[in-house]
Design a protein around this motif. Structure first.
Motif, short mmCIF file in Angstrom:
data_model
loop_
_atom_site.label_atom_id
_atom_site.label_comp_id
_atom_site.label_asym_id
_atom_site.label_seq_id
_atom_site.Cartn_x
_atom_site.Cartn_y
_atom_site.Cartn_z
N GLU A 37 -8.29 6.47 6.57
CA GLU A 37 -7.30 7.52 6.88
C GLU A 37 -5.92 7.11 6.37
O GLU A 37 -5.15 7.93 5.86
CB GLU A 37 -7.26 7.75 8.38
N LEU A 38 -5.63 5.81 6.51
CA LEU A 38 -4.34 5.30 6.05
C LEU A 38 -4.26 5.29 4.53
O LEU A 38 -3.21 5.57 3.94
CB LEU A 38 -4.13 3.89 6.59
N MET A 39 -5.40 4.98 3.88
CA MET A 39 -5.46 4.87 2.42
C MET A 39 -6.66 5.66 1.90
O MET A 39 -7.68 5.09 1.50
CB MET A 39 -5.57 3.41 2.00
N PRO A 40 -6.58 6.99 1.90
CA PRO A 40 -7.73 7.81 1.50
C PRO A 40 -8.17 7.58 0.06
O PRO A 40 -9.32 7.83 -0.28
CB PRO A 40 -7.23 9.24 1.71
N GLU A 41 -7.25 7.07 -0.78
CA GLU A 41 -7.61 6.84 -2.19
C GLU A 41 -8.65 5.74 -2.37
O GLU A 41 -9.29 5.64 -3.42
CB GLU A 41 -6.35 6.50 -3.01
N VAL A 95 -6.05 1.70 -7.52
CA VAL A 95 -5.02 2.72 -7.68
C VAL A 95 -4.54 3.09 -6.28
O VAL A 95 -5.32 3.58 -5.46
CB VAL A 95 -5.54 3.96 -8.43
N LEU A 96 -3.27 2.84 -6.01
CA LEU A 96 -2.71 3.03 -4.67
C LEU A 96 -1.83 4.29 -4.63
O LEU A 96 -1.17 4.63 -5.61
CB LEU A 96 -1.85 1.83 -4.28
N GLY A 97 -1.84 4.94 -3.50
CA GLY A 97 -1.00 6.12 -3.32
C GLY A 97 -1.66 7.37 -3.86
O GLY A 97 -2.72 7.33 -4.49
N THR A 98 -1.02 8.48 -3.59
CA THR A 98 -1.52 9.77 -4.06
C THR A 98 -0.37 10.59 -4.62
O THR A 98 0.80 10.32 -4.32
CB THR A 98 -2.18 10.57 -2.91
N GLY A 99 -0.68 11.57 -5.40
CA GLY A 99 0.33 12.47 -5.94
C GLY A 99 1.32 11.75 -6.82
O GLY A 99 0.97 10.85 -7.59
N ILE A 108 0.81 -1.23 0.00
CA ILE A 108 0.00 0.00 0.00
C ILE A 108 0.84 1.28 0.00
O ILE A 108 0.28 2.37 -0.06
CB ILE A 108 -0.96 0.03 1.21
N GLY A 109 2.18 1.13 0.06
CA GLY A 109 2.98 2.35 -0.02
C GLY A 109 4.25 2.39 0.80
O GLY A 109 4.93 3.40 0.84
#
Length: 368
Positions: free
Chosen positions: A71-75, A103-107, A57-58
């Motif tokens: 909260e941990l994975m808002p996506e 789709v994991l992660g942001t930015g 997850i990151g």
């Protein structure tokens, strides 16, 4: 079962069985490549998870327990997975997913992944659902490999049947753009014979004004991502065009085209000569994953094959054209020589005829 201090654990105690099962799962999945997480309560708080889960997850930035999964994975909220957890918690019915895309992660660290997984309800001694176990295996590499093999085979077949280079390169660009989880633009630039400039090869999704502007750019240190990659003969990864000095002369152009990151890889011949560059553009600042770089290497190699084949065919065609020109010139020289010979023979015949007439005239004059 081992007991200590004279205590005996009853196998009939559901609470004990539940705790033991959780501990066994944590032990079994602790060092596994399969992902495991134990969630509790309506907020799906991460109570425990194995390293593979956090890696998937990151990584370390997300290696936390005691926080809600949203909260941990808002996506996940916009992809339907939180709703699925709510449904399992409400109904007590497990959910099984096969090759589910997420789709994991942001930015800049966003990535596409695929999983086979199960959401299993956790129950207390009274049989009430108190949480959910997440068990799964990431299938991303297999999924990508299957798609990649199909697309790559089609490109190699195009090259084998000597399809036009433009057709092959544009097909390759669209193939990669379709394989990518997020919007991505591919550009292939071709090196001049002297290796000092790069010419437009294919970039079907970049704006025409952008392709025209970079057509013919010089190779050299600090000349954007592609000019620098061509100069260095090594990959150049620019994760944020807005702040990278390599893009000082092209930043306004990139901004107008709506691109914010550019990863470029040189396309090299078997002898190490420069054939061109292969670039991936993103609309937002982006750090490449290892899979992104592997994909770029594979297709840069395919592009090299196509370009070298094209150059060989061009050289063969040029050699055939030169040979044909020589044959045509020889045939014309033979025809010219034949015409000259015929003209010479005609003139000789005319001269002989004139001489005969002159002799006949002289003879006639002498007898009178």
């Amino acid at each position: 079962m081992t007991t200590t201090s004279g205590q005996r654990l009853s196998a009939a105690d559901p609470a004990v069985v539940g705790r033991t099962a959780e501990e066994d799962l944590r032990t079994l999945f602790g060092q596994s490549t399969a992902v495991f997480a134990s969630l509790t309560g309506p907020a799906h708080v991460v109570e425990a998870a194995n390293p593979a889960f956090f890696t998937a997850i990151g990584g370390q930035d997300r290696a936390r327990t005691g926080v809600p999964i949203a909260e941990l994975m808002p996506e996940l909220a916009t992809q339907g997975f939180i709703a699925l957890l709510d449904e399992v918690l409400r109904t007590g019915e497990p959910y099984i997913g096969r090759d589910e895309r997420v789709v994991l992660g942001t930015g800049p660290h966003t990535r596409e992944a695929f999983f086979d997984f199960t959401y299993e309800p956790r129950r207390d001694a009274a049989g009430i659902v108190t949480g959910i176990r997440v068990l799964g295996v990431e299938t991303t590499q297999l999924k990508h490999a299957q798609r990649l093999m199909v697309e790559h085979r089609a490109l190699v077949e195009q090259i084998a049947r000597q399809a036009p280079l433009t057709e092959v390169l544009e097909g390759m660009a669209r193939c990669i753009e379709n394989l990518a989880p997020d919007e991505l633009f591919v550009s292939v630039l071709l090196a001049d014979s002297d290796g000092r400039h790069l010419r437009h090869g294919a970039a079907p999704s970049l704006p025409d004004f952008y392709n025209e502007a970079i057509d013919g750019i010089a190779t050299g240190e600090g000349v954007g991502s592609c000019g620098t990659a061509a100069h260095r003969r090594e990959p150049v990864i620019v994760t944020d065009i807005a702040t990278d000095p390599f893009w000082d002369d092209f930043r306004a152009l990139a901004d107008r085209a709506g691109v914010a990151a550019c990863w470029s890889m040189p396309i090299l011949a078997r002898d190490g000569g420069l054939l061109g560059t292969f670039a991936m553009y993103h609309r937002t600042p982006r750090v490449p994953q290892e899979t992104d770089l592997a994909l770029a290497r594979v297709f840069a190699g395919t592009a090299a094959l196509a370009i070298e084949r094209h150059r060989i065919e061009q050289e063969k065609a040029a050699a055939e054209a030169r040979a044909q020109k020589a044959r045509d010139e020889l045939a014309e020289a033979v025809r010219a020589e034949q015409r000259l010979r015929a003209e010479a023979e005609r003139r000789a015949a005319d001269a002989a005829e004139l001489a005969a007439r002159m002799r006949a005239a002289a003879t006639a004059q002498a007898t009178t």
